[in-house]
Design an enzyme around this catalytic site. Structure first.
Site, PDB file in Angstrom:
ATOM      1  N   CYS B  26       0.830  -1.204   0.000  1.00 23.58           N
ATOM      2  CA  CYS B  26       0.000   0.000   0.000  1.00 23.58           C
ATOM      3  C   CYS B  26       0.863   1.251   0.000  1.00 23.58           C
ATOM      4  CB  CYS B  26      -0.921  -0.004   1.213  1.00 23.58           C
ATOM      5  SG  CYS B  26      -0.060  -0.147   2.792  1.00 23.58           S
ATOM      6  N   HIS B 164      -1.902   1.330   7.552  1.00 24.64           N
ATOM      7  CA  HIS B 164      -2.257   1.268   6.123  1.00 24.64           C
ATOM      8  C   HIS B 164      -2.091   2.661   5.525  1.00 24.64           C
ATOM      9  CE1 HIS B 164      -4.056  -0.122   2.486  1.00 24.64           C
ATOM     10  NE2 HIS B 164      -5.176   0.560   2.619  1.00 24.64           N
ATOM     11  N   ASN B 198      -8.066   4.018  -2.172  1.00 19.73           N
ATOM     12  CA  ASN B 198      -7.440   2.809  -1.633  1.00 19.73           C
ATOM     13  C   ASN B 198      -6.768   2.029  -2.770  1.00 19.73           C
ATOM     14  OD1 ASN B 198      -6.687   0.923   0.254  1.00 19.73           O
ATOM     15  ND2 ASN B 198      -8.747   0.525   1.016  1.00 19.73           N
TER      16      ASN B 198
END
Lengths: 103, 243
Positions: B26, B164, B198
């Site tokens: 990520c 994240h 995302n």
């Protein structure tokens, strides 16, 4: 359409149907019937968790079935996260110079 | 700071939603999205940079087991830019000793990177006037998230435990019409939110995006706001200390 958090209140047979729909939608296959049963149990747990999140959320979010509904929290955290940031992370507060005369 | 801002509405600024698959990269995908957006804003040129190059050439090793955005930016600086996604495509694994940075032409580069002030007003100002930035959040509510604005408390989403990284692309306000609106909010009162990109594919969340409440540091959004600096190289005049 999407599967919603209220699905968590379904009866066992309905839950299996919802799980089958999940498998079709996200193209999930499992190595054995035992593994499928384990994933079904995780799926049921996650739906209950989604219902709880729905009750706790103070905004307008909706929680329910997602592509990650057959993963445990640990599996999800391991696969999709990054290293947890600890106290050693750079901080603008620490980098700021002290006022004149201060140590 | 304008009342709303959505870089998705600016043509060619936000690249398509990526899917990291089973590679915990990520951090690299958010950094790539940041560079792509700033490059498009600054030079009016749409590029898609190589995430795989960030993984293969990362000084810290296995980027599929996690990493930090500043490592991605350091890799870009060390390699004098990034190749295109087309030339150096994403595989979802890492070959640490097979960095192919020198093999391909660079399509984008950065001058530097920086951390922003850790408050939501400053973040909104920077986002509106400069472009998308990367932020790190606690992702625990995202596993079951489908749509809408998440508003959490430190008890339901610990802002200290961020794990994240995503790209912050905008903010806005919506009417409180969700399931909890009657109980927790005044009917009709608007809910300010952040819009985040995302890297879990377009089938997750709101076509790959999600929204967090703005103004409550929901899930630690202010903990690590970072951005690359993309600009024309400035000729630096040498300075010398008087003898």
């Amino acid at each position: 359409g999407s599967l919603r958090a209220q699905d968590a209140g379904l009866q066992p047979l309905e839950l299996k149907e919802v799980f089958t729909l999940f498998q079709i939608r996200y193209n999930r296959t499992y190595s054995s019937p035992a593994e499928r049963a384990r994933r079904l149990a995780i799926f049921a747990h996650n739906l209950a968790q989604a219902q709880q999140l729905q009750e706790e959320d103070l905004g307008t979010a909706e929680f329910g079935v997602t592509p990650f509904s057959d993963l445990t929290e640990e599996e999800f955290g391991h696969i999709y996260g990054h290293r947890t940031v600890t106290g050693g992370a750079p901080s603008v507060d620490k980098a700021r110079s002290e006022e004149r005369g201060q140590p | 700071v304008p009342p709303s801002c959505d870089w998705r509405k600016a043509a060619g600024v936000i690249s398509p939603i990526r899917d990291q698959g089973t590679c915990a990269c990520c951090w690299a995908m958010a950094a790539a999205g940041n560079i792509e957006a700033l490059w498009a804003i600054k030079f009016h040129q749409f590029v898609q940079v190589s995430v795989q190059e960030l993984l293969d050439c990362d000084r810290c090793g296995d980027g599929c087991k996690g990493g930090f955005v500043w490592d991605a930016f350091v890799t870009v600086l060390n390699n004098s830019g990034l190749a295109s996604e087309k030339d150096y495509p994403f595989r979802g694994d890492v070959r640490s000793h097979r960095c192919l940075a020198k093999k391909y032409k660079k399509v984008a580069w950065i001058q530097d990177f920086m951390m922003l002030q850790k408050n939501e007003q400053a973040i909104a100002r920077h986002l509106a006037t400069h472009g998308p930035i990367t932020v790190s959040i606690n992702k625990q509510l995202l596993q079951q998230y489908q749509r809408g604005v998440i508003k959490a408390t430190p008890a339901t989403c610990d802002p200290r435990l961020v794990d994240h990284t995503v790209l912050l692309v905008g903010f806005g306000k919506s009417k409180a019409v969700g399931p909890q609106a009657g109980a927790q909010s005044h009917p009709g009162r608007s809910t300010p939110y952040w819009i985040l990109k995302n890297s879990w594919g377009a089938r997750w969340g709101e076509n790959g995006y999600f929204r967090l409440h703005q103004g409550s540091n929901t899930c630690g959004i202010t903990k690590l706001p970072l951005t690359a600096l993309v600009d024309q190289p400035v000729k630096k005049h040498p300075i010398s200390c008087p003898p």
